[in-house]
Design a protein around this motif. Structure first.
Motif, PDB file in Angstrom:
ATOM      1  N   ASP A 156      10.032 -13.658   6.846  1.00  0.00           N
ATOM      2  CA  ASP A 156      11.442 -13.384   7.146  1.00  0.00           C
ATOM      3  C   ASP A 156      11.674 -11.962   7.620  1.00  0.00           C
ATOM      4  OD1 ASP A 156      11.967 -15.967   6.400  1.00  0.00           O
ATOM      5  OD2 ASP A 156      12.802 -15.455   4.431  1.00  0.00           O
ATOM      6  N   ILE A 157      10.714 -11.072   7.358  1.00  0.00           N
ATOM      7  CA  ILE A 157      10.869  -9.686   7.804  1.00  0.00           C
ATOM      8  C   ILE A 157       9.754  -9.294   8.785  1.00  0.00           C
ATOM      9  CG2 ILE A 157      12.210  -8.885   5.822  1.00  0.00           C
ATOM     10  CD1 ILE A 157       9.604  -7.839   4.579  1.00  0.00           C
ATOM     11  N   GLY A 158       9.075 -10.313   9.336  1.00  0.00           N
ATOM     12  CA  GLY A 158       8.121 -10.074  10.407  1.00  0.00           C
ATOM     13  C   GLY A 158       6.728  -9.672   9.984  1.00  0.00           C
ATOM     14  N   TYR A 159       6.346 -10.021   8.761  1.00  0.00           N
ATOM     15  CA  TYR A 159       4.999  -9.678   8.285  1.00  0.00           C
ATOM     16  C   TYR A 159       4.208 -10.936   7.923  1.00  0.00           C
ATOM     17  CZ  TYR A 159       6.533  -4.831   8.128  1.00  0.00           C
ATOM     18  OH  TYR A 159       6.998  -3.587   8.477  1.00  0.00           O
ATOM     19  N   GLN A 160       2.887 -10.744   7.722  1.00  0.00           N
ATOM     20  CA  GLN A 160       1.989 -11.838   7.371  1.00  0.00           C
ATOM     21  C   GLN A 160       1.770 -11.947   5.862  1.00  0.00           C
ATOM     22  OE1 GLN A 160       0.725 -13.955   9.811  1.00  0.00           O
ATOM     23  NE2 GLN A 160       2.129 -12.779  11.116  1.00  0.00           N
ATOM     24  N   GLY A 161       1.951 -10.836   5.161  1.00  0.00           N
ATOM     25  CA  GLY A 161       1.631 -10.810   3.735  1.00  0.00           C
ATOM     26  C   GLY A 161       0.204 -10.385   3.469  1.00  0.00           C
ATOM     27  N   THR A 162      -0.544 -10.062   4.539  1.00  0.00           N
ATOM     28  CA  THR A 162      -1.942  -9.627   4.407  1.00  0.00           C
ATOM     29  C   THR A 162      -2.098  -8.146   4.778  1.00  0.00           C
ATOM     30  OG1 THR A 162      -2.419 -10.319   6.672  1.00  0.00           O
ATOM     31  CG2 THR A 162      -2.822 -11.927   4.908  1.00  0.00           C
ATOM     32  N   GLU A 163      -0.988  -7.446   4.961  1.00  0.00           N
ATOM     33  CA  GLU A 163      -1.021  -6.058   5.403  1.00  0.00           C
ATOM     34  C   GLU A 163      -1.705  -5.147   4.377  1.00  0.00           C
ATOM     35  OE1 GLU A 163       1.837  -8.165   7.834  1.00  0.00           O
ATOM     36  OE2 GLU A 163       1.580  -8.059   5.659  1.00  0.00           O
ATOM     37  N   LEU A 164      -2.363  -4.116   4.894  1.00  0.00           N
ATOM     38  CA  LEU A 164      -2.950  -3.081   4.051  1.00  0.00           C
ATOM     39  C   LEU A 164      -2.066  -1.836   4.116  1.00  0.00           C
ATOM     40  CD1 LEU A 164      -6.753  -3.499   4.893  1.00  0.00           C
ATOM     41  CD2 LEU A 164      -5.368  -4.682   3.171  1.00  0.00           C
ATOM     42  N   GLN A 165      -2.408  -0.812   3.337  1.00  0.00           N
ATOM     43  CA  GLN A 165      -1.535   0.361   3.211  1.00  0.00           C
ATOM     44  C   GLN A 165      -1.157   0.985   4.546  1.00  0.00           C
ATOM     45  OE1 GLN A 165      -3.382   2.906   0.050  1.00  0.00           O
ATOM     46  NE2 GLN A 165      -1.258   3.031  -0.638  1.00  0.00           N
ATOM     47  N   ASP A 166      -2.142   1.250   5.384  1.00  0.00           N
ATOM     48  CA  ASP A 166      -1.855   1.953   6.633  1.00  0.00           C
ATOM     49  C   ASP A 166      -0.948   1.158   7.566  1.00  0.00           C
ATOM     50  OD1 ASP A 166      -3.286   4.128   5.835  1.00  0.00           O
ATOM     51  OD2 ASP A 166      -5.058   3.730   7.076  1.00  0.00           O
ATOM     52  N   ASP A 167      -0.991  -0.158   7.459  1.00  0.00           N
ATOM     53  CA  ASP A 167      -0.144  -0.988   8.314  1.00  0.00           C
ATOM     54  C   ASP A 167       1.332  -0.714   8.066  1.00  0.00           C
ATOM     55  OD1 ASP A 167      -2.390  -2.309   9.365  1.00  0.00           O
ATOM     56  OD2 ASP A 167      -2.394  -3.746   7.717  1.00  0.00           O
ATOM     57  N   ILE A 168       1.659  -0.353   6.838  1.00  0.00           N
ATOM     58  CA  ILE A 168       3.055  -0.096   6.474  1.00  0.00           C
ATOM     59  C   ILE A 168       3.325   1.399   6.361  1.00  0.00           C
ATOM     60  CG2 ILE A 168       4.846  -0.514   4.736  1.00  0.00           C
ATOM     61  CD1 ILE A 168       3.956  -3.043   6.170  1.00  0.00           C
ATOM     62  N   VAL A 198       0.718 -11.136  -2.071  1.00  0.00           N
ATOM     63  CA  VAL A 198       1.868 -10.308  -2.438  1.00  0.00           C
ATOM     64  C   VAL A 198       1.577  -8.861  -2.063  1.00  0.00           C
ATOM     65  CG1 VAL A 198       3.522  -9.686  -4.232  1.00  0.00           C
ATOM     66  CG2 VAL A 198       2.199 -11.806  -4.468  1.00  0.00           C
ATOM     67  N   ARG A 199       2.553  -8.219  -1.474  1.00  0.00           N
ATOM     68  CA  ARG A 199       2.496  -6.796  -1.186  1.00  0.00           C
ATOM     69  C   ARG A 199       3.746  -6.159  -1.776  1.00  0.00           C
ATOM     70  NH1 ARG A 199      -1.746  -8.747  -0.193  1.00  0.00           N
ATOM     71  NH2 ARG A 199      -3.096  -8.364   1.610  1.00  0.00           N
ATOM     72  N   ALA A 200       3.593  -5.010  -2.431  1.00  0.00           N
ATOM     73  CA  ALA A 200       4.730  -4.373  -3.091  1.00  0.00           C
ATOM     74  C   ALA A 200       4.772  -2.888  -2.781  1.00  0.00           C
ATOM     75  CB  ALA A 200       4.658  -4.589  -4.604  1.00  0.00           C
ATOM     76  N   LEU A 201       5.976  -2.358  -2.700  1.00  0.00           N
ATOM     77  CA  LEU A 201       6.162  -0.939  -2.454  1.00  0.00           C
ATOM     78  C   LEU A 201       6.556  -0.229  -3.741  1.00  0.00           C
ATOM     79  CD1 LEU A 201       6.813  -2.419   0.416  1.00  0.00           C
ATOM     80  CD2 LEU A 201       7.601  -0.128   1.051  1.00  0.00           C
ATOM     81  N   SER A 202       6.046   0.987  -3.895  1.00  0.00           N
ATOM     82  CA  SER A 202       6.375   1.806  -5.052  1.00  0.00           C
ATOM     83  C   SER A 202       6.656   3.221  -4.587  1.00  0.00           C
ATOM     84  CB  SER A 202       5.217   1.798  -6.056  1.00  0.00           C
ATOM     85  OG  SER A 202       5.503   2.626  -7.163  1.00  0.00           O
ATOM     86  N   MET A 203       7.779   3.773  -5.010  1.00  0.00           N
ATOM     87  CA  MET A 203       8.168   5.140  -4.631  1.00  0.00           C
ATOM     88  C   MET A 203       8.130   5.317  -3.121  1.00  0.00           C
ATOM     89  SD  MET A 203       8.871   6.531  -7.579  1.00  0.00           S
ATOM     90  CE  MET A 203       8.855   8.310  -7.413  1.00  0.00           C
ATOM     91  N   GLY A 204       8.585   4.284  -2.405  1.00  0.00           N
ATOM     92  CA  GLY A 204       8.747   4.380  -0.969  1.00  0.00           C
ATOM     93  C   GLY A 204       7.528   4.117  -0.127  1.00  0.00           C
ATOM     94  N   LYS A 205       6.410   3.724  -0.764  1.00  0.00           N
ATOM     95  CA  LYS A 205       5.180   3.452  -0.013  1.00  0.00           C
ATOM     96  C   LYS A 205       4.541   2.150  -0.489  1.00  0.00           C
ATOM     97  CE  LYS A 205       5.035   7.352   2.353  1.00  0.00           C
ATOM     98  NZ  LYS A 205       3.981   8.357   2.159  1.00  0.00           N
ATOM     99  N   LEU A 206       3.808   1.488   0.421  1.00  0.00           N
ATOM    100  CA  LEU A 206       3.081   0.287   0.017  1.00  0.00           C
ATOM    101  C   LEU A 206       1.999   0.678  -0.980  1.00  0.00           C
ATOM    102  CD1 LEU A 206       2.849  -2.810   0.663  1.00  0.00           C
ATOM    103  CD2 LEU A 206       0.886  -2.197   2.066  1.00  0.00           C
ATOM    104  N   HIS A 207       1.962  -0.022  -2.106  1.00  0.00           N
ATOM    105  CA  HIS A 207       0.991   0.274  -3.163  1.00  0.00           C
ATOM    106  C   HIS A 207      -0.401  -0.153  -2.725  1.00  0.00           C
ATOM    107  CE1 HIS A 207      -0.837   0.196  -7.214  1.00  0.00           C
ATOM    108  NE2 HIS A 207       0.150   1.002  -7.573  1.00  0.00           N
ATOM    109  N   HIS A 208      -1.416   0.621  -3.151  1.00  0.00           N
ATOM    110  CA  HIS A 208      -2.781   0.326  -2.725  1.00  0.00           C
ATOM    111  C   HIS A 208      -3.339  -0.921  -3.398  1.00  0.00           C
ATOM    112  CE1 HIS A 208      -5.144   1.703  -6.314  1.00  0.00           C
ATOM    113  NE2 HIS A 208      -3.997   2.284  -6.587  1.00  0.00           N
TER     114      HIS A 208
END
Length: 397
Positions: free
Chosen positions: A229-241, A306-316
């Motif tokens: 729904d927001i244009g992602y695959q769900g397989t992104e790594l940190q640098d992608d975001i 699942v990908r989650a953000l913490s403190m404004g960045k994608l968590h590793h």
């Protein structure tokens, strides 16, 4: 006048996929033994924040949300608990310590520190076997149980348990989050009462102006949306975001709309004062990808991504508290997390995150029309990295 440094007893520990500076409350300077500006200033200086360079060169922090953490422990003030665990998430570029939530990863290190500091009654600590440390999480007023292995009266830290996101194996510590949902004041762990809500957002964020979301308060307040729904695959790594400033700004704005819907803020601009909570995460069905270490994660390995953000960045990897939210939401049929995992009733899932996979279990049931989760269980590991004293200038708090 010469400014001298003060020495404060401290232990630098890894817990799960995070690192933090641990203090016994009684070891802090008296002015910092109570909540307030002095305590916050002390912790900021220990970590090295605020740092406009974003490096934490002059402090113990690691310039990421996973490593800008502080913990204060004391003998518990609660009946049938051993230790009170207070967590402070230190901002990197702002003079701000967020006390609004827990760190599930560092929870894995709380038991070991409490035992080594004599905060657990010696009669409850076996010479050999498992010591169940009863933790009162003071930020969110919840009980957590840590199963800490013991040999010859000492905490076992080394072992063969492997945790994706951590380089070396260590001893396994099972963590049980008891009654993890925030249903205080008779409310629901789904603050709107819905398993899926539709957020009204600007078309600059989502073309349709509408975004499906599961809003849950279990482990930590979390906003789950579908990756597609927001244009992602769900397989992104940190640098992608994290290399995309526009994407990070968009996630922060979506987080504000979710927080507003959850009742955590009254105006969108208040989100800046809640950097640690709520979290925002995006989910997708099981999809093959290569983790950040190069390890292939197949669709057979996981139930969902699942990908989650913490403190404004994608968590590793994955925040421990967010893993609690994932397990809880997955156990409730009809949530976006549950649907991404294939739907239906389930008590255990394995999800894929940027560093690999994590297995979590939850027990959910409906009572008087309200969903309740009695516990969430996962395994982590912890290790002392350094112990002694931290030093900070005497005029910094």
């Amino acid at each position: 006048m010469v400014t001298r440094q003060v020495k404060i007893p401290a232990t630098y520990m890894r817990g799960g996929t995070s690192k933090g500076v641990f203090f016994a409350l009684e070891d802090l300077p008296e002015v910092a033994q109570q909540a307030g500006a002095a305590r916050d200033a002390l912790l900021l200086r220990v970590i090295g924040s605020p740092d406009p360079y974003g490096k934490h060169t002059d402090g113990m922090g690691g310039a990421t949300s996973s490593t800008s953490k502080t913990v204060i422990l004391s003998r518990s003030s609660q009946v049938d608990h051993d230790v009170d665990y207070l967590f402070g998430q230190v901002a990197i570029d702002k003079a701000f310590v967020d006390w609004s939530g827990n760190c599930g990863n560092l929870t894995a290190a709380v038991g070991a520190f409490a035992i080594s500091k004599g905060l657990v009654d010696p009669e409850r600590v076996p010479n050999n076997g498992i010591c169940t440390v009863r933790i009162w999480q003071a930020n969110i007023h919840k009980t957590i149980l840590a199963q800490v292995p013991m040999v010859d009266g000492e905490v076992v830290e080394c072992g063969d348990f492997e945790l994706d996101g951590v380089t070396f194996p260590a001893a396994e510590v099972q963590i049980t989050f008891v009654d993890p949902a925030d249903d205080s004041d008779g409310g629901s762990m789904f603050p709107t009462g819905n398993l899926v809500d539709q957020l009204e957002v600007p078309t600059s964020l989502v073309a349709s102006g509408k975004l499906k979301a599961t809003l849950i308060n279990a482990g930590i307040p979390t906003i789950f949306v579908n990756a597609a729904d927001i244009g992602y695959q769900g397989t992104e790594l940190q640098d992608d975001i994290n290399s995309d400033a526009a994407a990070l700004s968009r996630f922060e704005q979506l987080r504000a709309y979710g927080a507003l819907k959850m009742g955590l803020i009254k105006q969108l601009d208040e989100i800046g004062a809640r950097q640690h909570t709520p979290k925002i995460a995006f989910v997708a069905p099981s999809t093959e990808y290569n983790s950040s270490s190069g390890k292939l994660i197949t669709t057979a390995d996981i139930d969902l991504c699942v990908r989650a953000l913490s403190m404004g960045k994608l968590h590793h990897a994955m925040m421990g508290t967010a893993a609690v939210a994932i397990a809880t939401a997955a156990a409730v049929p009809g949530t976006l997390v549950n649907l991404a995992a294939g739907g239906g009733e389930r008590e255990q899932i394995c999800f894929g995150h940027p560093s690999g996979t994590l297995k979590v279990g939850a027990s959910a049931r409906q009572v008087d029309g309200q969903w309740q989760v009695s516990q969430v269980v996962m395994s982590r590991s912890a290790r002392v990295l350094m112990e002694g004293w931290v030093r900070i200038p005497e005029n910094s708090f």
